[in-house]
Scaffold this motif. Structure first.
Motif, PDB file in Angstrom:
ATOM      1  N   LEU A   8      20.490 -10.917  33.832  1.00  0.00           N
ATOM      2  CA  LEU A   8      21.255 -12.162  33.724  1.00  0.00           C
ATOM      3  C   LEU A   8      20.857 -13.182  34.793  1.00  0.00           C
ATOM      4  CD1 LEU A   8      24.810 -10.689  33.074  1.00  0.00           C
ATOM      5  CD2 LEU A   8      23.271 -11.759  31.402  1.00  0.00           C
ATOM      6  N   TYR A   9      20.166 -12.731  35.826  1.00  0.00           N
ATOM      7  CA  TYR A   9      19.743 -13.597  36.929  1.00  0.00           C
ATOM      8  C   TYR A   9      18.233 -13.480  37.081  1.00  0.00           C
ATOM      9  CZ  TYR A   9      24.698 -13.681  37.777  1.00  0.00           C
ATOM     10  OH  TYR A   9      26.047 -13.842  37.615  1.00  0.00           O
ATOM     11  N   PRO A  10      17.491 -14.198  36.232  1.00  0.00           N
ATOM     12  CA  PRO A  10      16.029 -14.060  36.228  1.00  0.00           C
ATOM     13  C   PRO A  10      15.390 -14.607  37.509  1.00  0.00           C
ATOM     14  CG  PRO A  10      16.699 -15.868  34.813  1.00  0.00           C
ATOM     15  CD  PRO A  10      17.958 -15.181  35.267  1.00  0.00           C
ATOM     16  N   ASN A  11      14.216 -14.084  37.790  1.00  0.00           N
ATOM     17  CA  ASN A  11      13.442 -14.517  38.950  1.00  0.00           C
ATOM     18  C   ASN A  11      12.722 -15.819  38.602  1.00  0.00           C
ATOM     19  OD1 ASN A  11      12.049 -14.742  41.295  1.00  0.00           O
ATOM     20  ND2 ASN A  11      10.774 -12.945  40.997  1.00  0.00           N
ATOM     21  N   ASP A  12      13.501 -16.874  38.432  1.00  0.00           N
ATOM     22  CA  ASP A  12      12.995 -18.194  38.067  1.00  0.00           C
ATOM     23  C   ASP A  12      13.846 -19.224  38.807  1.00  0.00           C
ATOM     24  OD1 ASP A  12      12.252 -20.602  36.960  1.00  0.00           O
ATOM     25  OD2 ASP A  12      12.656 -20.006  34.892  1.00  0.00           O
TER      26      ASP A  12
END
Length: 104
Positions: free
Chosen positions: A41-45
């Motif tokens: 839910l918390y992408p590395n972007d």
């Protein structure tokens, strides 16, 4: 880093360090594989992190905006929504938000 090393999260630079930090500080003892759906839910972007709508700006350190999004949800938004959901049957409840477009 672990919660014992630096509880600010500023030293998180990799996916593994992000997951370790969240696991150690917020879900100690939980198997990391059980947290996999949460990490998705918390992408590395950085463009998807907090503050939202600012693209890659404000990425003060690796994982900074990702951690800001997670911590904001965990410590502010989730409790607020929990109390609203549990009080709405007993009394009127309001929650305010803004929809401001930031100019770059």
């Amino acid at each position: 880093p672990t919660a014992d090393d630096d509880n600010s999260g500023n030293n998180c630079r990799t996916e593994d360090e992000f997951q370790e930090f969240v696991n150690d500080l917020f879900f100690p003892g939980a198997p990391r594989e059980k947290l996999a759906p949460l990490f998705e839910l918390y992408p590395n972007d950085p463009s998807q992190g907090s503050p939202f709508g600012t693209g890659d700006a404000n990425e003060l350190a690796p994982m900074y905006k990702r951690l800001a999004a997670f911590i904001g949800d965990f410590e502010f938004n989730s409790p607020r929504r929990f109390f609203i959901d549990n009080l709405k049957e007993q009394q009127p409840v309001w929650s305010y938000g803004t929809h401001t477009q930031l100019k770059h």
